[in-house]
Structure formats: C-alpha cells, structure tokens
Design a protein around this motif. Structure first.
Motif, short mmCIF file in Angstrom:
data_model
loop_
_atom_site.label_atom_id
_atom_site.label_comp_id
_atom_site.label_asym_id
_atom_site.label_seq_id
_atom_site.Cartn_x
_atom_site.Cartn_y
_atom_site.Cartn_z
N ARG A 23 17.24 -1.19 8.64
CA ARG A 23 17.79 -2.35 9.45
C ARG A 23 18.11 -2.86 11.15
N GLU A 24 17.08 -2.16 11.54
CA GLU A 24 16.90 -2.80 13.09
C GLU A 24 15.50 -3.72 13.12
N PHE A 25 15.43 -2.92 12.83
CA PHE A 25 14.19 -4.04 13.05
C PHE A 25 14.01 -5.41 11.39
N THR A 26 14.45 -5.43 10.92
CA THR A 26 14.86 -6.64 10.13
C THR A 26 15.59 -7.40 11.23
N LYS A 27 16.89 -6.70 11.78
CA LYS A 27 17.68 -7.81 12.69
C LYS A 27 16.98 -7.95 13.88
N PHE A 28 16.02 -7.18 14.70
CA PHE A 28 15.24 -7.49 15.87
C PHE A 28 14.55 -9.22 15.07
N ASN A 29 13.72 -8.50 14.44
CA ASN A 29 12.20 -10.41 13.74
C ASN A 29 14.34 -10.67 12.53
N HIS A 30 14.93 -10.83 13.31
CA HIS A 30 16.01 -11.92 12.18
C HIS A 30 15.67 -12.12 11.00
N PHE A 31 15.03 -12.00 10.25
CA PHE A 31 14.61 -11.71 8.92
C PHE A 31 16.15 -11.29 8.09
N THR A 32 16.13 -12.10 6.99
CA THR A 32 17.44 -11.99 5.79
C THR A 32 17.12 -11.74 4.63
N GLY A 33 15.37 -12.13 4.37
CA GLY A 33 15.09 -11.89 3.10
C GLY A 33 14.83 -10.09 2.53
N THR A 34 14.16 -10.60 1.35
CA THR A 34 14.58 -9.07 1.25
C THR A 34 12.67 -8.04 1.22
N THR A 35 12.75 -6.73 1.54
CA THR A 35 11.51 -6.82 1.95
C THR A 35 12.08 -5.03 1.04
N THR A 36 10.31 -4.17 1.03
CA THR A 36 10.18 -3.50 0.55
C THR A 36 10.94 -2.25 1.54
N LEU A 37 10.86 -2.34 2.64
CA LEU A 37 11.96 -2.26 3.74
C LEU A 37 13.37 -1.67 3.44
N GLY A 38 13.60 -1.54 2.26
CA GLY A 38 15.07 -1.58 1.54
C GLY A 38 15.13 -0.50 1.06
N LEU A 39 13.81 -0.40 0.63
CA LEU A 39 13.84 0.85 -0.77
C LEU A 39 12.78 2.05 0.08
N LEU A 88 4.84 2.30 1.11
CA LEU A 88 6.50 1.08 1.21
C LEU A 88 7.19 0.45 2.55
N VAL A 89 6.47 1.53 3.82
CA VAL A 89 6.87 0.91 5.33
C VAL A 89 6.00 -0.34 5.48
N PHE A 90 4.36 0.10 5.65
CA PHE A 90 3.48 -0.76 5.81
C PHE A 90 4.18 -2.12 5.09
N ARG A 91 3.79 -2.11 3.56
CA ARG A 91 4.68 -2.98 3.29
C ARG A 91 5.22 -3.78 3.54
N GLY A 92 6.27 -3.36 3.79
CA GLY A 92 8.02 -3.97 4.61
C GLY A 92 8.02 -4.43 6.03
N VAL A 93 6.80 -4.04 6.65
CA VAL A 93 6.44 -4.17 7.92
C VAL A 93 5.85 -5.97 8.38
N LEU A 94 5.01 -5.90 6.65
CA LEU A 94 3.85 -6.79 6.74
C LEU A 94 5.03 -8.24 5.89
N GLN A 95 5.21 -7.75 5.51
CA GLN A 95 7.17 -8.86 4.47
C GLN A 95 7.60 -9.13 5.41
N VAL A 96 7.94 -9.04 6.77
CA VAL A 96 8.91 -9.15 8.09
C VAL A 96 8.38 -10.14 8.67
N GLN A 97 7.11 -9.34 9.15
CA GLN A 97 6.28 -10.21 9.82
C GLN A 97 6.02 -11.91 8.98
N GLY A 98 5.55 -11.61 7.98
CA GLY A 98 5.53 -12.59 7.41
C GLY A 98 3.97 -12.72 7.13
N THR A 99 3.12 -11.51 6.61
CA THR A 99 1.39 -11.67 6.83
C THR A 99 1.23 -10.94 5.20
N ASP A 100 2.84 -10.50 4.47
CA ASP A 100 1.79 -9.59 3.06
C ASP A 100 0.65 -10.15 3.23
#
Length: 142
Positions: A23-39, A88-100
């Motif tokens: 919740r906080e990482f996506t909010k901090f990065n202003h990310f509104t899409g789907t990410t594996t962090l949600g799983l 899942l965390v690693f991929r989710g962080v990459l997705q939020v940062q746009g580097t997946d």
C-alpha cells in the motif's frame, strides 16, 4: 508443535508487513496499475499463516512430525514459499518502478513448482500418518 506455531506466526507478521509495504510503496510512487505486490499479502497469509495453522492441527491430532520425511518436507516447503514471496516482491517493485522484464516469470515460476511438489509431498505424508493412526486404533479396539 511450538516450531510450527512460530513459523505460522512469522508468516502472519510477514504477510501483514508486506500488505502495508504494498500500500505505501505504490502510494509513494503514485502507482495506480496492477502489480504482483498485490498478491504477496494474500499468498503469504494463506500459504504461510493459514497453512501452518492447519499443519498445527494435524500435528496435535496425528503427530505428523514423527514421519521420517516431515523435517525435509518442512524445509523444502519453507524454502519454496520464501522464494515465491521474494520473487513476487522483486517483480512487484520492478513493475511499480516501470522496469519489469518478461524473463522473470520463469524464474518466479520455480517457487510455484517447489510449492506444488511440497504440497503433493505433504499430502503423501499426511496420508501415511493417518493410515498408521487408523491401523493402531483398529488394534486397540480388538
């Protein structure tokens, strides 16, 4: 039994922390899409906390840890689950940062494969323990 309870509690804590992180990482990065962090939150709570609570009940009723394969299974399952959560965390962080990148799916799939094998192995262990338990009780009732 204490070991099983402690690992279950660990996964409860980890799952809750990862839910807040998502919740906080996506909010901090202003990310509104789907990410594996949600799983990650759900996977950790169900496959970690809830699963080991069920294992604890089986241990109390059938002493499944007395099985010769239980210790090896326990290690394998936890390695697979931690690997899965990490990927899942690693991929989710990459997705939020746009580097997946696409190749990560196959690497992350290894965690699912290890867990799948571990769940089948667990079923075999429980089946053997219950059969032995039933055979012992049949002899006592004669």
């Amino acid at each position: 039994m204490q070991k099983i309870f402690k690992i279950s509690s660990f996964y409860l804590f980890l799952g809750l922390v990862l839910g807040v992180f998502y919740r906080e990482f996506t909010k901090f990065n202003h990310f509104t899409g789907t990410t594996t962090l949600g799983l990650v939150h759900t996977h950790t709570l169900i496959l970690g906390f809830m699963f080991f609570m069920i294992v604890l009940l089986l241990e109390k009723n059938f002493k499944i840890s007395d099985s010769k394969n239980f210790k090896a299974w326990f290690i394998t399952y936890n390695v697979g689950l931690i690997y899965l959560i990490s990927m899942l965390v690693f991929r989710g962080v990459l997705q939020v940062q746009g580097t997946d990148f696409n190749g990560l799916s196959h690497i992350a799939g290894l965690g699912h494969a290890i867990l799948g094998i571990s769940l089948i192995w667990f079923t075999v262990i429980v089946n053997k323990v219950i059969k032995n338990y039933n055979n012992k009780n049949d002899v006592k009732n004669i």
